[in-house]
Design a protein around this motif. Structure first.
Motif, PDB file in Angstrom:
ATOM      1  N   PRO A 111     -16.152   3.825   0.781  1.00  0.00           N
ATOM      2  CA  PRO A 111     -16.214   4.238   2.201  1.00  0.00           C
ATOM      3  C   PRO A 111     -15.502   3.273   3.139  1.00  0.00           C
ATOM      4  O   PRO A 111     -15.466   3.511   4.346  1.00  0.00           O
ATOM      5  CB  PRO A 111     -17.716   4.281   2.482  1.00  0.00           C
ATOM      6  N   PHE A 112     -14.961   2.212   2.609  1.00  0.00           N
ATOM      7  CA  PHE A 112     -14.268   1.215   3.436  1.00  0.00           C
ATOM      8  C   PHE A 112     -13.065   0.692   2.659  1.00  0.00           C
ATOM      9  O   PHE A 112     -12.972   0.833   1.433  1.00  0.00           O
ATOM     10  CB  PHE A 112     -15.212   0.052   3.796  1.00  0.00           C
ATOM     11  N   GLY A 113     -12.132   0.120   3.390  1.00  0.00           N
ATOM     12  CA  GLY A 113     -10.972  -0.476   2.755  1.00  0.00           C
ATOM     13  C   GLY A 113     -11.303  -1.791   2.095  1.00  0.00           C
ATOM     14  O   GLY A 113     -12.267  -2.477   2.473  1.00  0.00           O
ATOM     15  N   LEU A 114     -10.541  -2.151   1.100  1.00  0.00           N
ATOM     16  CA  LEU A 114     -10.759  -3.386   0.358  1.00  0.00           C
ATOM     17  C   LEU A 114      -9.606  -4.338   0.653  1.00  0.00           C
ATOM     18  O   LEU A 114      -8.514  -4.194   0.088  1.00  0.00           O
ATOM     19  CB  LEU A 114     -10.856  -3.099  -1.144  1.00  0.00           C
ATOM     20  N   PRO A 115      -9.799  -5.303   1.561  1.00  0.00           N
ATOM     21  CA  PRO A 115      -8.707  -6.231   1.875  1.00  0.00           C
ATOM     22  C   PRO A 115      -8.328  -7.069   0.656  1.00  0.00           C
ATOM     23  O   PRO A 115      -9.189  -7.512  -0.117  1.00  0.00           O
ATOM     24  CB  PRO A 115      -9.300  -7.110   2.981  1.00  0.00           C
ATOM     25  N   GLY A 116      -7.055  -7.272   0.479  1.00  0.00           N
ATOM     26  CA  GLY A 116      -6.564  -8.079  -0.626  1.00  0.00           C
ATOM     27  C   GLY A 116      -6.174  -7.288  -1.851  1.00  0.00           C
ATOM     28  O   GLY A 116      -5.636  -7.869  -2.798  1.00  0.00           O
ATOM     29  N   TYR A 149      -4.945   5.749  -6.734  1.00  0.00           N
ATOM     30  CA  TYR A 149      -5.221   4.406  -7.232  1.00  0.00           C
ATOM     31  C   TYR A 149      -5.613   3.432  -6.116  1.00  0.00           C
ATOM     32  O   TYR A 149      -5.763   2.242  -6.376  1.00  0.00           O
ATOM     33  CB  TYR A 149      -4.001   3.853  -7.967  1.00  0.00           C
ATOM     34  N   ARG A 150      -5.782   3.915  -4.914  1.00  0.00           N
ATOM     35  CA  ARG A 150      -6.178   3.041  -3.826  1.00  0.00           C
ATOM     36  C   ARG A 150      -7.698   2.901  -3.781  1.00  0.00           C
ATOM     37  O   ARG A 150      -8.420   3.876  -3.983  1.00  0.00           O
ATOM     38  CB  ARG A 150      -5.673   3.591  -2.492  1.00  0.00           C
ATOM     39  N   PRO A 151      -8.213   1.699  -3.522  1.00  0.00           N
ATOM     40  CA  PRO A 151      -9.685   1.520  -3.499  1.00  0.00           C
ATOM     41  C   PRO A 151     -10.370   2.328  -2.403  1.00  0.00           C
ATOM     42  O   PRO A 151     -11.501   2.789  -2.588  1.00  0.00           O
ATOM     43  CB  PRO A 151      -9.852   0.011  -3.266  1.00  0.00           C
ATOM     44  N   GLU A 152      -9.703   2.500  -1.240  1.00  0.00           N
ATOM     45  CA  GLU A 152     -10.359   3.228  -0.166  1.00  0.00           C
ATOM     46  C   GLU A 152     -10.550   4.708  -0.481  1.00  0.00           C
ATOM     47  O   GLU A 152     -11.290   5.410   0.223  1.00  0.00           O
ATOM     48  CB  GLU A 152      -9.566   3.084   1.135  1.00  0.00           C
ATOM     49  N   THR A 153      -9.881   5.204  -1.539  1.00  0.00           N
ATOM     50  CA  THR A 153     -10.090   6.599  -1.927  1.00  0.00           C
ATOM     51  C   THR A 153     -11.492   6.807  -2.493  1.00  0.00           C
ATOM     52  O   THR A 153     -12.084   7.893  -2.328  1.00  0.00           O
ATOM     53  CB  THR A 153      -9.037   7.008  -2.957  1.00  0.00           C
ATOM     54  N   TYR A 154     -12.043   5.784  -3.145  1.00  0.00           N
ATOM     55  CA  TYR A 154     -13.348   5.911  -3.789  1.00  0.00           C
ATOM     56  C   TYR A 154     -14.435   5.123  -3.050  1.00  0.00           C
ATOM     57  O   TYR A 154     -15.612   5.244  -3.400  1.00  0.00           O
ATOM     58  CB  TYR A 154     -13.264   5.417  -5.231  1.00  0.00           C
ATOM     59  N   ARG A 173       0.796  -1.224   0.000  1.00  0.00           N
ATOM     60  CA  ARG A 173       0.000   0.000   0.000  1.00  0.00           C
ATOM     61  C   ARG A 173       0.836   1.285   0.000  1.00  0.00           C
ATOM     62  O   ARG A 173       0.479   2.242  -0.694  1.00  0.00           O
ATOM     63  CB  ARG A 173      -0.969  -0.004   1.187  1.00  0.00           C
ATOM     64  N   PRO A 174       1.961   1.380   0.728  1.00  0.00           N
ATOM     65  CA  PRO A 174       2.734   2.640   0.666  1.00  0.00           C
ATOM     66  C   PRO A 174       3.285   2.972  -0.714  1.00  0.00           C
ATOM     67  O   PRO A 174       3.570   4.143  -0.996  1.00  0.00           O
ATOM     68  CB  PRO A 174       3.864   2.400   1.672  1.00  0.00           C
ATOM     69  N   PHE A 175       3.439   1.969  -1.571  1.00  0.00           N
ATOM     70  CA  PHE A 175       3.981   2.226  -2.906  1.00  0.00           C
ATOM     71  C   PHE A 175       2.896   2.544  -3.935  1.00  0.00           C
ATOM     72  O   PHE A 175       3.213   2.846  -5.087  1.00  0.00           O
ATOM     73  CB  PHE A 175       4.791   1.009  -3.385  1.00  0.00           C
ATOM     74  N   VAL A 176       1.643   2.434  -3.545  1.00  0.00           N
ATOM     75  CA  VAL A 176       0.531   2.716  -4.464  1.00  0.00           C
ATOM     76  C   VAL A 176       0.090   4.153  -4.250  1.00  0.00           C
ATOM     77  O   VAL A 176      -0.171   4.557  -3.105  1.00  0.00           O
ATOM     78  CB  VAL A 176      -0.634   1.740  -4.224  1.00  0.00           C
ATOM     79  N   PRO A 177       0.001   4.944  -5.307  1.00  0.00           N
ATOM     80  CA  PRO A 177      -0.486   6.323  -5.129  1.00  0.00           C
ATOM     81  C   PRO A 177      -1.888   6.353  -4.545  1.00  0.00           C
ATOM     82  O   PRO A 177      -2.693   5.431  -4.735  1.00  0.00           O
ATOM     83  CB  PRO A 177      -0.448   6.893  -6.556  1.00  0.00           C
ATOM     84  N   ILE A 178      -2.182   7.434  -3.839  1.00  0.00           N
ATOM     85  CA  ILE A 178      -3.490   7.551  -3.181  1.00  0.00           C
ATOM     86  C   ILE A 178      -4.630   7.531  -4.198  1.00  0.00           C
ATOM     87  O   ILE A 178      -5.716   7.010  -3.935  1.00  0.00           O
ATOM     88  CB  ILE A 178      -3.534   8.842  -2.340  1.00  0.00           C
TER      89      ILE A 178
END
Length: 258
Positions: free
Chosen positions: A74-79, A67-72, A60-65
C-alpha cells in the motif's frame, strides 16, 4: 564633640553589577550544542535521501509494473530502485567479464565509434570512469602544494597524470610537467586545471578526503596538526630554496669589464 573630630566617612561600597547570564546563556549554549549535533546528521540524511530518490526516479521507469514493490504494497518502498541498479550493474560486470559479454561490449563500442559527435563524448567519459574507478590509477589520490595565485601564496592541488606526448612536446620548458587540479572553496567540484613543472609541486602526506574537507570548510576544519606542520615546513623549505637559488644566480653573474 565637634563634627571635625569625627572620622571621615567612607562612601558606601557599590556592589558589583550582576551579569544576568543565567537563562539566556544556557539557552544559547544548549541551542548551539543541539545545532552542532543535529546539523551534520540532518544534512547527511538529506543528501542520502536525495540520492536514493534520484536513483529510484531513474530506475523505476525501466522496471515493469508487475515487479515494482508498490504494486503489492500500500506504500512505496524507497531504495528499491537503488537495489535494482546495484544488482543490474553487478550482473553487467559479471557478464562483461566473459567472452560473450566482452564481444558484445566491443561491438557496441565500434558502433558508437562510428558516430562523430558521440564518439568523442563516449571515449572521454570512458577514460575518466576507467581512471577513477579502476582502482589502479593514482589520479587525484595524491595531494600537493603549488605556488598560486602569486609568489608566497600556496594552494592545495590534486595531482593527476603526466601530459601526453603531443602536449609535453609543445610546452616551452624542458622540465617534466604534470597535470594538477586546483579545487575552489567551498565547492571543490569547480576549480582550475593546468600543467605545472614537477619541480614546482610540493607533494604532501595528506589524503584527498582530508584535502576536500579542508577546502570545503575554507580552512576552518583542519584535518590534523601533523599535516599542517608539514605544509608549513615544506613551504618554508621552498622559499628558502628559492632565495638560495636567487643568491647563487646573482653571485655567478660575470662582472662587467669596462
Amino acid at each position: 564633640m565637634n563634627p571635625q573630630d569625627l572620622p571621615p566617612s567612607t562612601p558606601a561600597e557599590i556592589p558589583p553589577e550582576v551579569v544576568h547570564t543565567g537563562l539566556m546563556a544556557r539557552f544559547r549554549n544548549y541551542f548551539l550544542t543541539g545545532l552542532v549535533v543535529a546539523g551534520p546528521i540532518a544534512i547527511t540524511f538529506y543528501l542520502t535521501w536525495w540520492f536514493v530518490t534520484w536513483v529510484d526516479g531513474l530506475v523505476r521507469p525501466f522496471v515493469p509494473i508487475a515487479y515494482r514493490p508498490e504494486t503489492y504494497l500500500p506504500f512505496g518502498l524507497p531504495g528499491s530502485g537503488l537495489v535494482i541498479a546495484v544488482v543490474a550493474l553487478t550482473l553487467l560486470g559479471f557478464l562483461t567479464a566473459n567472452l560473450i559479454g566482452r564481444t558484445l561490449v566491443d561491438l557496441g563500442e565500434r558502433l558508437l565509434g562510428r558516430i562523430p559527435a558521440v564518439r568523442a563524448i563516449y571515449r572521454g567519459v570512458k577514460q575518466v570512469f576507467e581512471t577513477l574507478f579502476s582502482g589502479k590509477g593514482s589520479s587525484f589520490r595524491r595531494v600537493g602544494l603549488v605556488e598560486f595565485p602569486s609568489p608566497g601564496m600556496w594552494s592545495i592541488v590534486l595531482i593527476s597524470q603526466s601530459p601526453s606526448v603531443e602536449i609535453s612536446s609543445r610546452l616551452p620548458s624542458n622540465d617534466e610537467h604534470i597535470s594538477v587540479f586546483l579545487p575552489c572553496a567551498p565547492n571543490p567540484t569547480t576549480g582550475f586545471f593546468f600543467y605545472v613543472p614537477r619541480s614546482k609541486i610540493l607533494e604532501i602526506e595528506m589524503s584527498a578526503e582530508d584535502a576536500a574537507t579542508l577546502i570545503m570548510s575554507c580552512g576552518v576544519v583542519q584535518p590534523g596538526s601533523d599535516p599542517q606542520k608539514k605544509i608549513a615546513a615544506l613551504a618554508a623549505t621552498a622559499q628558502a630554496a628559492r632565495a638560495a637559488s636567487a643568491t647563487n644566480a646573482a653571485t655567478l653573474q660575470p662582472a662587467k669589464v669596462e
